[in-house]
Scaffold this motif. Structure first.
Motif, mmCIF file in Angstrom:
data_model
loop_
_atom_site.group_PDB
_atom_site.id
_atom_site.type_symbol
_atom_site.label_atom_id
_atom_site.label_comp_id
_atom_site.label_asym_id
_atom_site.label_seq_id
_atom_site.Cartn_x
_atom_site.Cartn_y
_atom_site.Cartn_z
ATOM 1 N N ILE A 6 0.798 -1.103 0.304
ATOM 2 C CA ILE A 6 -0.110 -0.127 0.101
ATOM 3 C C ILE A 6 0.854 1.195 0.062
ATOM 4 O O ILE A 6 0.602 2.135 -0.672
ATOM 5 C CB ILE A 6 -1.090 0.059 1.203
ATOM 6 N N VAL A 7 1.855 1.345 0.886
ATOM 7 C CA VAL A 7 2.831 2.295 0.632
ATOM 8 C C VAL A 7 3.546 2.492 -0.703
ATOM 9 O O VAL A 7 3.474 3.743 -0.968
ATOM 10 C CB VAL A 7 3.986 2.140 1.859
ATOM 11 N N THR A 8 3.898 1.496 -1.213
ATOM 12 C CA THR A 8 4.518 1.722 -2.706
ATOM 13 C C THR A 8 3.552 2.169 -3.531
ATOM 14 O O THR A 8 4.007 3.164 -4.318
ATOM 15 C CB THR A 8 5.172 0.163 -2.981
ATOM 16 N N MET A 9 2.551 1.681 -3.577
ATOM 17 C CA MET A 9 1.368 2.111 -4.249
ATOM 18 C C MET A 9 0.917 3.556 -4.139
ATOM 19 O O MET A 9 0.906 4.427 -5.102
ATOM 20 C CB MET A 9 0.083 1.283 -4.309
ATOM 21 N N ALA A 10 1.082 4.119 -2.845
ATOM 22 C CA ALA A 10 0.998 5.566 -2.500
ATOM 23 C C ALA A 10 1.873 6.416 -3.002
ATOM 24 O O ALA A 10 1.810 7.367 -3.605
ATOM 25 C CB ALA A 10 0.262 5.658 -1.176
ATOM 26 N N GLN A 11 3.135 6.025 -2.989
ATOM 27 C CA GLN A 11 4.309 6.699 -3.323
ATOM 28 C C GLN A 11 4.322 7.022 -4.886
ATOM 29 O O GLN A 11 4.743 7.944 -5.422
ATOM 30 C CB GLN A 11 5.610 6.086 -2.919
ATOM 31 N N GLY A 12 3.850 5.854 -5.465
ATOM 32 C CA GLY A 12 3.855 5.768 -6.840
ATOM 33 C C GLY A 12 2.806 6.685 -7.564
ATOM 34 O O GLY A 12 2.939 7.509 -8.514
#
Length: 158
Positions: free
Chosen positions: A35-41
């Motif tokens: 979820i954190v990776t998707m938000a950063q992307g």
């Protein structure tokens, strides 16, 4: 308690409960990282799109203004002066890191793009003008490539 009663009792042992809790914790940590990776992307894409959109609009406006140029001064750098159907015009990078297009007498001006580190107009020997813009914004810490366009004014005299 007899052996028969012992075999019919149901339940979980403490070790089974601990193993399940550890596995659920590992799965939750993996999902959280995803979820954190998707938000950063998403944030990177949004910021990059914003910079690109501003640069495209600025380039379109500059191209349109220079296309109608009939008296372009053959000087290169971060200031461009010219005459077109609207009158005497100046495109300049001001002290606030904005690209501004204004009338030569300063009576009217429009900010074309903000947060600009580099703006150049190069007058070429083939009677074209190459405009380059570099943004100060770095989405995700990555430098956005320069935005470059070449304009061939219809009535150039330089």
């Amino acid at each position: 308690m007899t052996d028969k009663q012992h075999l019919t009792e149901h339940g979980f042992t403490l070790i089974e409960m601990i193993v399940v809790m550890v596995l659920v914790g590992i799965l939750a940590a993996g999902a959280g990282l995803g979820i954190v990776t998707m938000a950063q992307g998403y944030i990177f894409s949004k910021d990059n799109a914003e910079v690109s959109e501003k640069a495209q609009l600025a380039m379109a406006r500059i191209s349109r203004e220079l296309l109608e140029c009939y008296d372009c001064n053959a000087t290169s750098g971060n200031v461009g002066t010219f005459n077109n159907t609207i009158g005497a015009r100046v495109i300049v990078k001001d002290g606030s890191n904005n690209i501004v297009i204004q009338s030569a007498d300063g009576s009217s001006s429009d900010i074309l793009m903000d947060n600009v580190s580099t703006f150049t107009m190069a007058y070429n020997s083939d009677k074209s003008i190459t405009v380059t813009i570099r943004s100060l914004k770095q989405p995700g810490g990555i430098q956005v490539p320069d935005f470059v366009t070449t304009v061939y004014p219809r009535n150039s005299t330089f």
